[in-house]
Design a protein around this motif. Structure first.
Motif, PDB file in Angstrom:
ATOM      1  N   ALA A 159      37.236 -42.643 -23.519  1.00  0.00           N
ATOM      2  CA  ALA A 159      37.573 -42.772 -24.878  1.00  0.00           C
ATOM      3  C   ALA A 159      38.120 -41.454 -25.446  1.00  0.00           C
ATOM      4  O   ALA A 159      39.020 -41.637 -25.862  1.00  0.00           O
ATOM      5  CB  ALA A 159      36.934 -43.010 -26.103  1.00  0.00           C
ATOM      6  N   TYR A 160      37.921 -40.321 -25.065  1.00  0.00           N
ATOM      7  CA  TYR A 160      38.692 -38.638 -25.420  1.00  0.00           C
ATOM      8  C   TYR A 160      38.373 -37.890 -25.058  1.00  0.00           C
ATOM      9  O   TYR A 160      39.939 -37.430 -24.039  1.00  0.00           O
ATOM     10  CB  TYR A 160      37.573 -39.396 -26.684  1.00  0.00           C
ATOM     11  CG  TYR A 160      38.224 -37.599 -27.720  1.00  0.00           C
ATOM     12  CD1 TYR A 160      39.374 -37.160 -28.130  1.00  0.00           C
ATOM     13  CD2 TYR A 160      37.210 -36.045 -27.832  1.00  0.00           C
ATOM     14  CE1 TYR A 160      40.315 -35.953 -29.071  1.00  0.00           C
ATOM     15  CE2 TYR A 160      38.036 -35.333 -28.579  1.00  0.00           C
ATOM     16  CZ  TYR A 160      38.813 -35.421 -28.859  1.00  0.00           C
ATOM     17  OH  TYR A 160      39.140 -33.475 -29.258  1.00  0.00           O
ATOM     18  N   LEU A 161      37.103 -37.621 -24.079  1.00  0.00           N
ATOM     19  CA  LEU A 161      37.160 -36.331 -23.521  1.00  0.00           C
ATOM     20  C   LEU A 161      38.733 -36.089 -22.257  1.00  0.00           C
ATOM     21  O   LEU A 161      38.684 -35.304 -22.056  1.00  0.00           O
ATOM     22  CB  LEU A 161      36.232 -36.195 -23.576  1.00  0.00           C
ATOM     23  CG  LEU A 161      35.090 -35.835 -24.119  1.00  0.00           C
ATOM     24  CD1 LEU A 161      34.085 -34.942 -24.372  1.00  0.00           C
ATOM     25  CD2 LEU A 161      35.810 -33.874 -25.126  1.00  0.00           C
ATOM     26  N   GLY A 162      37.782 -37.252 -20.994  1.00  0.00           N
ATOM     27  CA  GLY A 162      39.051 -37.365 -20.416  1.00  0.00           C
ATOM     28  C   GLY A 162      38.237 -36.650 -19.375  1.00  0.00           C
ATOM     29  O   GLY A 162      36.946 -35.662 -19.376  1.00  0.00           O
ATOM     30  N   GLU A 163      38.327 -37.019 -17.790  1.00  0.00           N
ATOM     31  CA  GLU A 163      37.243 -36.205 -16.485  1.00  0.00           C
ATOM     32  C   GLU A 163      38.323 -34.075 -16.551  1.00  0.00           C
ATOM     33  O   GLU A 163      37.203 -33.854 -16.048  1.00  0.00           O
ATOM     34  CB  GLU A 163      38.238 -36.379 -15.255  1.00  0.00           C
ATOM     35  CG  GLU A 163      37.605 -37.767 -15.371  1.00  0.00           C
ATOM     36  CD  GLU A 163      36.441 -38.258 -15.256  1.00  0.00           C
ATOM     37  OE1 GLU A 163      34.980 -37.477 -15.060  1.00  0.00           O
ATOM     38  OE2 GLU A 163      35.841 -39.502 -15.581  1.00  0.00           O
ATOM     39  N   GLU A 164      39.022 -33.777 -17.074  1.00  0.00           N
ATOM     40  CA  GLU A 164      39.064 -32.084 -17.104  1.00  0.00           C
ATOM     41  C   GLU A 164      38.061 -31.420 -18.343  1.00  0.00           C
ATOM     42  O   GLU A 164      37.485 -30.711 -17.789  1.00  0.00           O
ATOM     43  CB  GLU A 164      40.488 -32.247 -17.475  1.00  0.00           C
ATOM     44  CG  GLU A 164      40.880 -32.644 -18.907  1.00  0.00           C
ATOM     45  CD  GLU A 164      41.177 -33.644 -19.225  1.00  0.00           C
ATOM     46  OE1 GLU A 164      42.369 -33.943 -20.234  1.00  0.00           O
ATOM     47  OE2 GLU A 164      41.022 -34.395 -18.810  1.00  0.00           O
ATOM     48  N   TYR A 165      37.362 -32.198 -19.350  1.00  0.00           N
ATOM     49  CA  TYR A 165      36.515 -31.425 -19.383  1.00  0.00           C
ATOM     50  C   TYR A 165      35.321 -31.182 -19.203  1.00  0.00           C
ATOM     51  O   TYR A 165      34.565 -32.534 -18.849  1.00  0.00           O
ATOM     52  CB  TYR A 165      36.410 -31.966 -21.152  1.00  0.00           C
ATOM     53  CG  TYR A 165      35.423 -30.821 -21.468  1.00  0.00           C
ATOM     54  CD1 TYR A 165      35.902 -29.628 -23.101  1.00  0.00           C
ATOM     55  CD2 TYR A 165      34.215 -31.350 -22.028  1.00  0.00           C
ATOM     56  CE1 TYR A 165      34.537 -28.469 -23.095  1.00  0.00           C
ATOM     57  CE2 TYR A 165      33.586 -30.232 -22.439  1.00  0.00           C
ATOM     58  CZ  TYR A 165      33.689 -28.799 -23.168  1.00  0.00           C
ATOM     59  OH  TYR A 165      32.596 -27.796 -23.337  1.00  0.00           O
ATOM     60  N   ARG A 166      35.039 -30.220 -18.805  1.00  0.00           N
ATOM     61  CA  ARG A 166      33.182 -29.560 -17.879  1.00  0.00           C
ATOM     62  C   ARG A 166      32.605 -29.138 -19.031  1.00  0.00           C
ATOM     63  O   ARG A 166      32.944 -28.193 -18.921  1.00  0.00           O
ATOM     64  CB  ARG A 166      33.520 -29.705 -16.877  1.00  0.00           C
ATOM     65  CG  ARG A 166      34.374 -30.474 -16.029  1.00  0.00           C
ATOM     66  CD  ARG A 166      33.273 -31.392 -15.569  1.00  0.00           C
ATOM     67  NE  ARG A 166      32.988 -32.276 -14.778  1.00  0.00           N
ATOM     68  CZ  ARG A 166      33.751 -33.395 -14.762  1.00  0.00           C
ATOM     69  NH1 ARG A 166      32.507 -33.615 -16.359  1.00  0.00           N
ATOM     70  NH2 ARG A 166      33.878 -34.524 -14.539  1.00  0.00           N
ATOM     71  N   ALA A 167      31.658 -29.391 -19.303  1.00  0.00           N
ATOM     72  CA  ALA A 167      30.277 -28.803 -20.073  1.00  0.00           C
ATOM     73  C   ALA A 167      30.506 -27.122 -19.254  1.00  0.00           C
ATOM     74  O   ALA A 167      30.138 -26.821 -18.186  1.00  0.00           O
ATOM     75  CB  ALA A 167      29.203 -29.401 -20.547  1.00  0.00           C
TER      76      ALA A 167
END
Ligand SMILES: Nc1ncnc2c1ncn2[C@@H]1O[C@H](COP(=O)(O)OP(=O)(O)OP(=O)(O)O)[C@@H](O)[C@H]1O
Ligand SMILES: [Mg+2]
Length: 241
Positions: free
Chosen positions: A230-238
């Motif tokens: 819905a929002y973060l997409g795949e590019e955000y990684r914790a």
């Protein structure tokens, strides 16, 4: 301390918030995230009393407060910043902060004292005498936070105070939020800057099209497939452990 219960806000046929529920404990940092138009600022407008919700309830320490006007919410300890900064550009930095301080300190000398204390806390004191129009974007955002702090809130609502900042400025803003929390003030932080909010949030609430689609600790939220889609997409990684 704060309980949001099935909060709904309709604008004509559009439900900007629908059945939004979440809680904020004393001194907690809650990240409120979601796509553009998801309804984040609308939550703040209801919490700060800018308009009454269509239905649902807001409780502060158990007392129902939904529908109270902004000055009552401010007096009860809810302060906010604005997504598009609303500082008084023709006034000095100090005078802007005095506007907040005067909520609890009507006498000018007391308001000046309180405003100066808030400016020292946020590191803007050397700018106190300058016209607010001369501040950088980062300083204008910090000024709004300072003015809100001068209201002596228990709950601070920060609407995208990290937007448009450089990486260093984001880190400074993160440090400031942590120092605010250390004073026992709870913060609800609306952000699109994930590296700003994820590391400091106790919990994240995710909105999509007016509804809460996830609520949990940042690491779980970052890996939640519903939130990623819905929002973060795949590019955000914790960040790793
Ligand atoms: N005063 C208003 N009158 C009519 N519609 C509104 C009003 N305020 C917000 N909306 C609508 O409600 C929806 C939610 O808007 P809101 O500003 O709360 O989203 P947001 O999550 O803060 O978005 P952004 O990340 O872009 O700031 C949008 O469709 C918006 O157009
Ligand atoms: Mg918004």
């Amino acid at each position: 301390m704060l309980s949001v219960e099935r909060l709904t806000k309709r604008f004509g046929g559009l439900a900007a918030n629908e059945d939004v529920s979440f809680e904020v404990g004393r001194g907690e940092i809650i990240g409120l995230i979601g796509p553009n138009g998801a309804g984040k600022t609308t939550v703040f407008n209801s919490l700060a009393g800018f308009f009454p919700p269509s239905s649902g309830q807001i409780r502060l320490d158990g007392q129902p407060v939904a529908g109270l006007p902004p000055e009552r919410m401010a007096a009860l300890g809810v302060a906010r910043t604005f997504q598009i900064v609303r500082i008084f550009k023709s006034m000095t930095v100090l005078e802007n902060v005095m506007v907040g301080a005067m909520l609890h300190h009507r006498a000018v000398p007391a308001a000046i004292g309180k405003a100066r204390e808030a400016l020292r806390f946020t590191g803007l004191d050397r700018r106190a005498g300058d016209p607010a129009s001369q501040l950088t974007v980062a300083e204008q955002k910090r000024l709004e936070v300072t003015r809100a702090l001068a209201c002596e809130p228990r709950l601070l609502l920060l609407d995208e105070t990290m937007a448009g900042l450089t990486q260093n400025e984001v880190q400074e803003a993160v440090e400031l939020v942590k120092r605010i929390q250390a004073r026992g003030i709870a913060c609800v932080v609306v952000e699109h800057v994930m590296e700003g909010i994820m590391p400091i949030a106790d919990r994240m609430v995710v909105l999509e099209r007016g509804r809460v689609i996830a609520n949990g600790p940042p690491r779980a939220i970052a890996e939640d497939p519903v939130v990623v889609a819905a929002y973060l997409g795949e590019e955000y990684r914790a960040p790793g452990p």
